[in-house]
Design a protein around this motif. Structure first.
Motif, PDB file in Angstrom:
ATOM      1  N   ALA A 157     -42.810 -80.823  28.570  1.00 30.97           N
ATOM      2  CA  ALA A 157     -43.912 -79.865  28.522  1.00 30.97           C
ATOM      3  C   ALA A 157     -43.417 -78.452  28.813  1.00 30.97           C
ATOM      4  O   ALA A 157     -43.853 -77.483  28.186  1.00 30.97           O
ATOM      5  CB  ALA A 157     -44.999 -80.263  29.514  1.00 30.97           C
ATOM      6  N   THR A 158     -42.471 -78.319  29.757  1.00 31.65           N
ATOM      7  CA  THR A 158     -41.908 -77.003  30.072  1.00 31.65           C
ATOM      8  C   THR A 158     -41.157 -76.436  28.875  1.00 31.65           C
ATOM      9  O   THR A 158     -41.295 -75.257  28.534  1.00 31.65           O
ATOM     10  CB  THR A 158     -40.973 -77.102  31.280  1.00 31.65           C
ATOM     11  N   GLU A 159     -40.348 -77.281  28.226  1.00 32.31           N
ATOM     12  CA  GLU A 159     -39.601 -76.823  27.056  1.00 32.31           C
ATOM     13  C   GLU A 159     -40.550 -76.458  25.917  1.00 32.31           C
ATOM     14  O   GLU A 159     -40.312 -75.495  25.186  1.00 32.31           O
ATOM     15  CB  GLU A 159     -38.631 -77.915  26.596  1.00 32.31           C
ATOM     16  N   ALA A 204     -35.371 -79.640  22.039  1.00 30.67           N
ATOM     17  CA  ALA A 204     -36.014 -78.327  22.086  1.00 30.67           C
ATOM     18  C   ALA A 204     -34.977 -77.265  21.736  1.00 30.67           C
ATOM     19  O   ALA A 204     -33.864 -77.284  22.260  1.00 30.67           O
ATOM     20  CB  ALA A 204     -36.597 -78.063  23.479  1.00 30.67           C
ATOM     21  N   SER A 205     -35.336 -76.342  20.841  1.00 35.61           N
ATOM     22  CA  SER A 205     -34.365 -75.351  20.394  1.00 35.61           C
ATOM     23  C   SER A 205     -34.993 -73.978  20.294  1.00 35.61           C
ATOM     24  O   SER A 205     -36.206 -73.820  20.154  1.00 35.61           O
ATOM     25  CB  SER A 205     -33.779 -75.754  19.030  1.00 35.61           C
ATOM     26  N   GLY A 265     -45.301 -71.321  33.603  1.00 38.55           N
ATOM     27  CA  GLY A 265     -45.378 -72.085  32.365  1.00 38.55           C
ATOM     28  C   GLY A 265     -45.649 -71.267  31.125  1.00 38.55           C
ATOM     29  O   GLY A 265     -45.897 -71.817  30.054  1.00 38.55           O
ATOM     30  N   ARG A 266     -45.617 -69.939  31.220  1.00 37.96           N
ATOM     31  CA  ARG A 266     -45.866 -69.083  30.066  1.00 37.96           C
ATOM     32  C   ARG A 266     -44.756 -68.054  29.920  1.00 37.96           C
ATOM     33  O   ARG A 266     -44.258 -67.524  30.912  1.00 37.96           O
ATOM     34  CB  ARG A 266     -47.219 -68.380  30.218  1.00 37.96           C
ATOM     35  N   ASP A 267     -44.364 -67.777  28.692  1.00 39.35           N
ATOM     36  CA  ASP A 267     -43.334 -66.776  28.418  1.00 39.35           C
ATOM     37  C   ASP A 267     -43.967 -65.415  28.201  1.00 39.35           C
ATOM     38  O   ASP A 267     -44.880 -65.270  27.390  1.00 39.35           O
ATOM     39  CB  ASP A 267     -42.528 -67.160  27.174  1.00 39.35           C
ATOM     40  N   ARG A 268     -43.473 -64.409  28.942  1.00 37.79           N
ATOM     41  CA  ARG A 268     -43.826 -63.013  28.680  1.00 37.79           C
ATOM     42  C   ARG A 268     -42.628 -62.363  27.998  1.00 37.79           C
ATOM     43  O   ARG A 268     -41.511 -62.394  28.524  1.00 37.79           O
ATOM     44  CB  ARG A 268     -44.157 -62.279  29.981  1.00 37.79           C
ATOM     45  N   ILE A 269     -42.842 -61.782  26.828  1.00 38.78           N
ATOM     46  CA  ILE A 269     -41.778 -61.147  26.052  1.00 38.78           C
ATOM     47  C   ILE A 269     -42.144 -59.678  25.870  1.00 38.78           C
ATOM     48  O   ILE A 269     -43.161 -59.358  25.245  1.00 38.78           O
ATOM     49  CB  ILE A 269     -41.609 -61.842  24.688  1.00 38.78           C
ATOM     50  N   VAL A 270     -41.327 -58.795  26.433  1.00 37.11           N
ATOM     51  CA  VAL A 270     -41.637 -57.368  26.392  1.00 37.11           C
ATOM     52  C   VAL A 270     -40.411 -56.581  25.948  1.00 37.11           C
ATOM     53  O   VAL A 270     -39.273 -56.974  26.199  1.00 37.11           O
ATOM     54  CB  VAL A 270     -42.123 -56.857  27.771  1.00 37.11           C
ATOM     55  N   GLU A 271     -40.662 -55.460  25.284  1.00 40.79           N
ATOM     56  CA  GLU A 271     -39.602 -54.550  24.847  1.00 40.79           C
ATOM     57  C   GLU A 271     -39.629 -53.306  25.721  1.00 40.79           C
ATOM     58  O   GLU A 271     -40.683 -52.696  25.926  1.00 40.79           O
ATOM     59  CB  GLU A 271     -39.815 -54.172  23.382  1.00 40.79           C
ATOM     60  N   SER A 295     -39.137 -74.491  19.088  1.00 38.02           N
ATOM     61  CA  SER A 295     -39.354 -75.801  18.473  1.00 38.02           C
ATOM     62  C   SER A 295     -39.094 -76.900  19.492  1.00 38.02           C
ATOM     63  O   SER A 295     -38.085 -76.869  20.203  1.00 38.02           O
ATOM     64  CB  SER A 295     -38.422 -75.985  17.268  1.00 38.02           C
ATOM     65  N   THR A 296     -40.007 -77.875  19.586  1.00 33.97           N
ATOM     66  CA  THR A 296     -39.842 -79.045  20.452  1.00 33.97           C
ATOM     67  C   THR A 296     -40.331 -80.270  19.684  1.00 33.97           C
ATOM     68  O   THR A 296     -41.466 -80.296  19.214  1.00 33.97           O
ATOM     69  CB  THR A 296     -40.638 -78.891  21.758  1.00 33.97           C
ATOM     70  N   GLU A 297     -39.457 -81.288  19.555  1.00 31.63           N
ATOM     71  CA  GLU A 297     -39.800 -82.473  18.783  1.00 31.63           C
ATOM     72  C   GLU A 297     -39.326 -83.724  19.517  1.00 31.63           C
ATOM     73  O   GLU A 297     -38.387 -83.672  20.319  1.00 31.63           O
ATOM     74  CB  GLU A 297     -39.151 -82.431  17.398  1.00 31.63           C
ATOM     75  N   ASP A 298     -39.968 -84.853  19.223  1.00 30.59           N
ATOM     76  CA  ASP A 298     -39.523 -86.145  19.731  1.00 30.59           C
ATOM     77  C   ASP A 298     -38.341 -86.617  18.885  1.00 30.59           C
ATOM     78  O   ASP A 298     -38.291 -86.399  17.669  1.00 30.59           O
ATOM     79  CB  ASP A 298     -40.651 -87.176  19.652  1.00 30.59           C
TER      80      ASP A 298
END
Length: 301
Positions: A222-224, A244-245, A56-62, A230-233
């Motif tokens: 919740a995942t998105e 979700a975008s 449920g968490r994004d890891r962003i690495v270079e 961005s996540t909106e109703d």
């Protein structure tokens, strides 16, 4: 060594505990290289940006150094620059429905039993017992204030929503016209999912329709929310859901009782040896996803 497989690299820098887990994350669509979903065999080079969705968490690495074998945590930290966002708040984590640890996904038998419970005499008997207990507690407490009932109510029986037909009742020609991609072909077609792709390249544009019967849309939302910028109703023709975008990708989910469908449109990234073509504006792919969702709603039976 000028490049290495992405599954080997994320395992070597200890983002996953095993290499098989790294491969499974790639096959599940949870690994992206430079913004594009990556297959296990895709190669990464120094300077590439790797995103891995874990628990449920994004890891962003270079990537700063290439590895093909697992190293210590200290050495692994020298092989990448961590751009990961901070961990999600407890409120967001708590909003995700969860099963007991080790229980896995519900089996078909368990889902049938849940459906029978939701719609059969067992639910009525259970509700009656709860009402009696609440009434008894209220009469003995000396408090004349109305009793507030917090028992969650199921949104409906699985399959109670409308029938959307093959691929959400949308044709390949319409998908190409609405997305503007122009060269998509139907590569996956089954009763619950359809996918259009421009070819075997993992960097090309993709559109997909998925129909979930008896699945909670809250879990998907919740995942998105954890993985997209961005996540909106939203509300389309009186039907509620979410949008979700992220850069070049947009996903819309619309709920019908205990069912929901999801349209996803991804513009992809075209890479050359030196540069990458910028992905289209998120508004463009979101407008396409919204129009496709509207068509599925209007054509549902």
């Amino acid at each position: 060594m000028s490049s290495t497989r992405v599954d080997s690299w994320i395992w070597a820098i200890r983002l996953t505990k095993t290499r098989s887990a790294a491969g499974a994350a790639c096959r599940g669509g949870h690994v992206r290289v430079n913004g594009v979903t990556a297959k296990p065999a895709q190669h990464v080079a120094v300077g590439d940006r790797v995103e891995v969705r874990l628990n449920g968490r994004d890891r962003i690495v270079e990537v700063t150094k290439l590895l093909s074998k697992r190293v210590s945590a200290q050495l692994a930290g020298e092989c990448y620059i961590d751009h990961s966002p901070p961990p999600p708040s407890r409120e967001i984590i708590a909003s995700q429905p969860r099963r007991d640890r080790g229980a896995g996904r519900p089996t078909k038998r368990e889902r049938r039993e849940l459906d029978r419970f939701r719609s059969g005499p067992a639910l009525l008997a259970f509700t009656a017992v709860i009402a009696i207990l609440i009434s008894g507690c209220s009469s003995n407490s000396g408090d004349d204030s109305p009793t507030t009932r917090n028992t969650p109510v199921a949104p409906g029986a699985a399959g109670a929503g409308p029938f959307f037909g093959a691929c959400g009742n949308v044709t390949t020609e319409e998908v190409n016209r609405i997305t503007g991609f122009g060269n998509l072909a139907l590569v996956v077609n089954n009763p619950s999912a359809c996918e259009w792709s421009s070819g075997p390249s993992p960097t090309g544009p993709v559109a997909s329709f998925n129909w979930y019967r008896g699945s909670p849309i809250g879990r998907e939302r919740a995942t998105e929310q954890l993985s997209r910028d961005s996540t909106e109703d939203i509300d389309i023709n009186g039907h509620k859901g979410f949008i979700a975008s992220d850069a070049g990708i947009c996903e819309i989910g619309i709920q019908f009782d205990a069912d929901f469908f999801e349209w996803s449109v991804s513009a992809g990234v075209t890479r050359s040896t030196t540069t990458a073509t910028p992905t289209p504006d998120s508004d463009a792919v979101c407008n396409a996803a919204r129009e496709l969702s509207t068509m599925s709603i209007e054509r549902a039976q």
